[in-house]
Scaffold this active site. Structure first.
Site, short mmCIF file in Angstrom:
data_model
loop_
_atom_site.label_atom_id
_atom_site.label_comp_id
_atom_site.label_asym_id
_atom_site.label_seq_id
_atom_site.Cartn_x
_atom_site.Cartn_y
_atom_site.Cartn_z
CB SER A 197 -0.89 0.02 1.25
OG SER A 197 -1.57 1.25 1.40
CE1 TYR A 210 -4.41 -2.08 5.05
CE2 TYR A 210 -3.44 0.07 4.61
CZ TYR A 210 -4.01 -1.10 4.16
OH TYR A 210 -4.20 -1.28 2.80
#
Length: 305
Positions: A197, A210
């Protein structure tokens, strides 16, 4: 199902202006409980249902995709099927309605689709999902580690320990476990693609668990790529930017930030899941035979190292 495509229904091979290929999402404030369903997402996302055109680059291949029911995983599944691959999809049981819709699309392409529901926080499930995929597909030569958990926490003090452990269990520990199980079946020419990401490079302060897990995926990808290079198994990663998926409305973003979701990237709009699919196809096809340990950024121009 309507899609947010303001241009003609052009496929990914058509010459077009990328800025105007899709309109801005401008989502209303909305909430879904985890894990979120594409069927209830507003506006709808484009997974390539009518916009992805295959060219036969993966004929005869056999793929396992985690998180394959919606979002990026669903788009990759559709693209793989249209490129000629059979596909097994792992997803949470609550997401079965979305997964069943993707199965129907794959089967309309004349390819095999296998549904493998299960929670990847379960260590035993990580091994069984691989063996079940191998049995159902008659082998395995593509692994896409895509499943992810993203839940905002305004501060470290407000980050529940259960959320921390579940985020790491899904985002990185499951990746280790599934890949380890898959290596018993992968032969030279096989490929592994991990979804990381933009958060690995530009961590949002309310996504510490995350973002740090995604950074770990980068490191895992580069190390494993070197370990498997001489065996002819290539490992790479794709790093999405702001992509419109159910993850965003099931506590992946602060609710008040949703209407501004399109304002993050220099392109001025969020990405659609189908815009990620060609990156996974590239890494999986023999066109990228000399590419290992690479992270391909699909983020609308957000700067990365």
């Amino acid at each position: 199902m309507t899609r947010p495509n303001t241009a003609a229904d052009s496929d990914q091979l058509t010459f077009q202006n990328p800025v105007t290929r899709y309109s801005t999402v401008e989502p209303p404030i909305q909430h879904q409980p985890e894990p979120g369903l594409d069927a209830e997402l507003e506006p709808k996302a484009d997974h390539g249902e009518s916009s992805y055109r295959g060219t036969g680059r993966l004929n005869g291949r056999k793929a396992l995709i985690t998180g394959g029911d919606s979002g990026i995983g669903a788009a990759v599944a559709i693209a793989f099927a249209r490129e000629g691959a059979d596909v097994a999809l792992n997803y949470l049981p609550d997401e079965h309605a979305d997964a069943d819709r993707i199965r129907e699309i794959i089967e309309r392409e004349g390819r095999t689709a296998v549904l493998l529901p299960g929670d990847l926080t379960d260590k035993a499930l990580c091994a069984s999902v691989v063996s079940d995929a191998v049995d159902a597909l008659g082998g395995l030569d593509i692994l896409v580690n895509n499943a992810g958990k993203q839940v905002v926490a305004p501060s470290l003090e407000e980050l529940p320990d259960e959320q921390l452990t579940d985020t790491y269990a899904v985002n990185i520990l499951a990746m280790f476990r599934i890949t380890k199980a898959a290596l018993a079946h992968l032969t030279p020419g096989s490929t592994i693609i991990n979804t990381t990401s933009i958060e690995a490079y530009q961590p949002a302060p309310n996504l510490l668990d995350y973002a740090s897990a995604k950074a770990a995926i980068n490191n895992f990808t580069k190390g494993l790529a070197q370990q498997l290079a001489t065996k002819g198994i290539r490992v790479n990663a794709v790093a999405p930017g702001p992509i419109w998926t159910p993850l965003q409305v099931s506590d992946g973003q602060e609710k008040e930030d949703l209407p501004k979701f399109d304002q993050v990237s220099p392109m001025g709009r969020a990405g659609q899941p189908t815009e990620l699919a060609p990156a996974y196809v590239f890494f999986t096809s023999s066109e990228s035979s000399y590419v290992i340990g690479e992270t391909l950024h699909v983020n609308g121009g957000m700067p990365t190292p």
